[in-house]
Design a protein around this motif. Structure first.
Motif, PDB file in Angstrom:
ATOM      1  N   PHE A  24      -9.613   5.497   1.676  1.00  0.00           N
ATOM      2  CA  PHE A  24      -9.378   4.074   1.464  1.00  0.00           C
ATOM      3  C   PHE A  24      -8.827   3.783   0.073  1.00  0.00           C
ATOM      4  CE2 PHE A  24     -11.219   1.798   5.051  1.00  0.00           C
ATOM      5  CZ  PHE A  24     -11.978   2.775   5.671  1.00  0.00           C
ATOM      6  N   GLY A  25      -8.058   2.694   0.008  1.00  0.00           N
ATOM      7  CA  GLY A  25      -7.670   2.153  -1.282  1.00  0.00           C
ATOM      8  C   GLY A  25      -8.818   1.334  -1.855  1.00  0.00           C
ATOM      9  N   GLU A  26      -8.568   0.726  -3.019  1.00  0.00           N
ATOM     10  CA  GLU A  26      -9.610  -0.020  -3.711  1.00  0.00           C
ATOM     11  C   GLU A  26      -9.804  -1.430  -3.151  1.00  0.00           C
ATOM     12  OE1 GLU A  26     -11.191   2.468  -5.804  1.00  0.00           O
ATOM     13  OE2 GLU A  26     -10.825   1.224  -7.571  1.00  0.00           O
ATOM     14  N   GLY A  27      -8.911  -1.860  -2.303  1.00  0.00           N
ATOM     15  CA  GLY A  27      -9.047  -3.179  -1.701  1.00  0.00           C
ATOM     16  C   GLY A  27      -8.248  -4.248  -2.420  1.00  0.00           C
ATOM     17  N   TYR A  78      -8.953  -6.919   1.932  1.00  0.00           N
ATOM     18  CA  TYR A  78      -8.118  -6.119   2.821  1.00  0.00           C
ATOM     19  C   TYR A  78      -8.006  -4.713   2.250  1.00  0.00           C
ATOM     20  CZ  TYR A  78      -7.066 -10.486   5.098  1.00  0.00           C
ATOM     21  OH  TYR A  78      -7.189 -11.679   5.783  1.00  0.00           O
ATOM     22  N   PHE A  79      -8.327  -3.735   3.104  1.00  0.00           N
ATOM     23  CA  PHE A  79      -8.284  -2.343   2.677  1.00  0.00           C
ATOM     24  C   PHE A  79      -7.193  -1.604   3.428  1.00  0.00           C
ATOM     25  CE2 PHE A  79     -11.795  -1.781  -0.147  1.00  0.00           C
ATOM     26  CZ  PHE A  79     -12.725  -2.727   0.216  1.00  0.00           C
ATOM     27  N   CYS A  80      -6.422  -0.860   2.669  1.00  0.00           N
ATOM     28  CA  CYS A  80      -5.481   0.079   3.233  1.00  0.00           C
ATOM     29  C   CYS A  80      -6.177   1.444   3.285  1.00  0.00           C
ATOM     30  CB  CYS A  80      -4.251   0.144   2.339  1.00  0.00           C
ATOM     31  SG  CYS A  80      -2.998   1.317   2.844  1.00  0.00           S
ATOM     32  N   ALA A  81      -5.855   2.245   4.284  1.00  0.00           N
ATOM     33  CA  ALA A  81      -6.429   3.583   4.399  1.00  0.00           C
ATOM     34  C   ALA A  81      -5.398   4.518   5.003  1.00  0.00           C
ATOM     35  CB  ALA A  81      -7.702   3.565   5.257  1.00  0.00           C
ATOM     36  N   CYS A  87       0.843  -1.205   0.000  1.00  0.00           N
ATOM     37  CA  CYS A  87       0.000   0.000   0.000  1.00  0.00           C
ATOM     38  C   CYS A  87       0.868   1.241   0.000  1.00  0.00           C
ATOM     39  CB  CYS A  87      -0.917   0.004   1.213  1.00  0.00           C
ATOM     40  SG  CYS A  87      -1.990   1.467   1.283  1.00  0.00           S
ATOM     41  N   GLU A  88       0.444   2.209  -0.804  1.00  0.00           N
ATOM     42  CA  GLU A  88       1.134   3.491  -0.879  1.00  0.00           C
ATOM     43  C   GLU A  88       0.105   4.603  -0.921  1.00  0.00           C
ATOM     44  OE1 GLU A  88       3.456   3.900  -4.421  1.00  0.00           O
ATOM     45  OE2 GLU A  88       4.135   5.919  -3.936  1.00  0.00           O
ATOM     46  N   MET A 132      -1.494   5.523   8.603  1.00  0.00           N
ATOM     47  CA  MET A 132      -1.997   4.529   7.661  1.00  0.00           C
ATOM     48  C   MET A 132      -2.564   3.341   8.423  1.00  0.00           C
ATOM     49  SD  MET A 132       0.816   4.699   4.578  1.00  0.00           S
ATOM     50  CE  MET A 132      -0.200   3.738   3.458  1.00  0.00           C
ATOM     51  N   TYR A 133      -3.486   2.637   7.769  1.00  0.00           N
ATOM     52  CA  TYR A 133      -4.232   1.566   8.427  1.00  0.00           C
ATOM     53  C   TYR A 133      -4.392   0.364   7.489  1.00  0.00           C
ATOM     54  CZ  TYR A 133      -5.915   5.860  10.682  1.00  0.00           C
ATOM     55  OH  TYR A 133      -5.992   7.076  11.297  1.00  0.00           O
ATOM     56  N   TRP A 134      -4.617  -0.777   8.120  1.00  0.00           N
ATOM     57  CA  TRP A 134      -5.119  -1.935   7.401  1.00  0.00           C
ATOM     58  C   TRP A 134      -6.430  -2.351   8.044  1.00  0.00           C
ATOM     59  CZ3 TRP A 134      -4.072  -3.584   2.799  1.00  0.00           C
ATOM     60  CH2 TRP A 134      -2.797  -3.389   2.265  1.00  0.00           C
ATOM     61  N   TYR A 135      -7.451  -2.532   7.163  1.00  0.00           N
ATOM     62  CA  TYR A 135      -8.746  -3.024   7.591  1.00  0.00           C
ATOM     63  C   TYR A 135      -9.019  -4.342   6.873  1.00  0.00           C
ATOM     64  CZ  TYR A 135     -10.420   1.261   9.875  1.00  0.00           C
ATOM     65  OH  TYR A 135     -10.600   2.321  10.717  1.00  0.00           O
ATOM     66  N   LYS A 136      -9.789  -5.200   7.540  1.00  0.00           N
ATOM     67  CA  LYS A 136     -10.239  -6.448   6.928  1.00  0.00           C
ATOM     68  C   LYS A 136     -11.752  -6.383   6.787  1.00  0.00           C
ATOM     69  CE  LYS A 136     -10.289 -11.492   7.645  1.00  0.00           C
ATOM     70  NZ  LYS A 136      -9.885 -12.606   8.544  1.00  0.00           N
ATOM     71  N   GLN A 137     -12.236  -6.706   5.584  1.00  0.00           N
ATOM     72  CA  GLN A 137     -13.687  -6.731   5.352  1.00  0.00           C
ATOM     73  C   GLN A 137     -14.101  -8.158   5.031  1.00  0.00           C
ATOM     74  OE1 GLN A 137     -15.507  -4.562   1.936  1.00  0.00           O
ATOM     75  NE2 GLN A 137     -16.920  -3.736   3.462  1.00  0.00           N
TER      76      GLN A 137
END
Lengths: 114, 111
Positions: free
Chosen positions: A105-108, A89-92, A23-24, A32-37
């Motif tokens: 958020f990124g696109e996942g 997995y989403f980066c934000a 992720c960038e 910065m974050y990592w989320y799980k959906q």
């Protein structure tokens, strides 16, 4: 210009393998974050980094290891993949700490473990 | 139409009608709230936010209402369009803590 970009967008792999998601962000954000959906669309925070330092580490198996080489990058490495790791997995990113403002958020990255 | 945002319920509305998406938040100390829209295959995108010192905020075709007494948040979309079809999340934040997301509501717009 993509503000938060993550690669790969799709990842299909076998149980037991090790994989990474990168992720960038080019927004100049500090955090910065990592989320799980999951399959029911529930979004759960995994990690948060501020200026390359870990500030949030929710109850996540230690098979998941985030790495932040600089404040514009936050990568997620997953060892010994399990079926239950299948998710998006989403980066934000955001200004400041604690996500007291808007998250971008990124696109996942859709991970499928077979 | 109305829907409560738990366990990804679905709200189906006719194009041109108004939509109301509801959210019950959990933390009475939360002082900042955001609505996000997530289209298929994309990440959540910011729609509108509101701070706890307000009870209403309007944007372009969207209005957020906050009722702190019953810990309830709603998103109203005027003249719903097919492009509004998405999953909508409310999120709450207590100062200094992480943003916590609700379970989401799927909005389907019928042409």
């Amino acid at each position: 210009d993509t503000a938060v970009s993550q690669t790969p967008k799709y990842l299909v792999t076998q149980m037991g393998n090790d994989k990474s998601i990168k992720c960038e962000q080019n927004l100049g954000h500090d955090t910065m974050y990592w989320y799980k959906q999951d399959s029911k669309k529930f979004l759960k925070i995994m990690f948060s980094y501020n200026n390359k330092e870990l500030i949030i580490n929710e109850t996540v198996p230690n098979r998941f290891s985030p790495k932040s080489p600089d404040k514009a990058h936050l990568n997620l490495h997953i060892n010994s993949l399990e079926l239950g790791d299948s998710a998006v997995y989403f980066c934000a990113s955001s200004y400041g700490t604690g996500a007291a403002g808007e998250l971008f958020f990124g696109e996942g990255s859709r991970l499928t473990v077979l | 139409g109305e829907s409560v945002g738990l366990h990804l319920p679905t709200l189906s509305v006719q194009e041109g009608d108004n939509s109301i998406i509801n959210c019950a938040y959990s933390n009475s100390a939360s002082d900042y709230f955001i609505w996000y829209k997530q289209e298929s295959g994309k990440g959540p995108q910011f729609i509108i936010d509101i701070r706890s010192n307000m009870d209403k905020r309007q944007g372009q075709r969207v209005t957020v209402l906050l009722n702190k007494t019953v810990k309830h948040l709603s998103l109203q979309i005027a003249a719903t369009q097919p492009g509004d079809s998405a999953v909508y999340f409310c999120a709450e934040n207590e100062a200094g803590n992480m943003l916590t997301f609700g379970g989401g509501t799927r909005l389907m717009v019928k042409p």
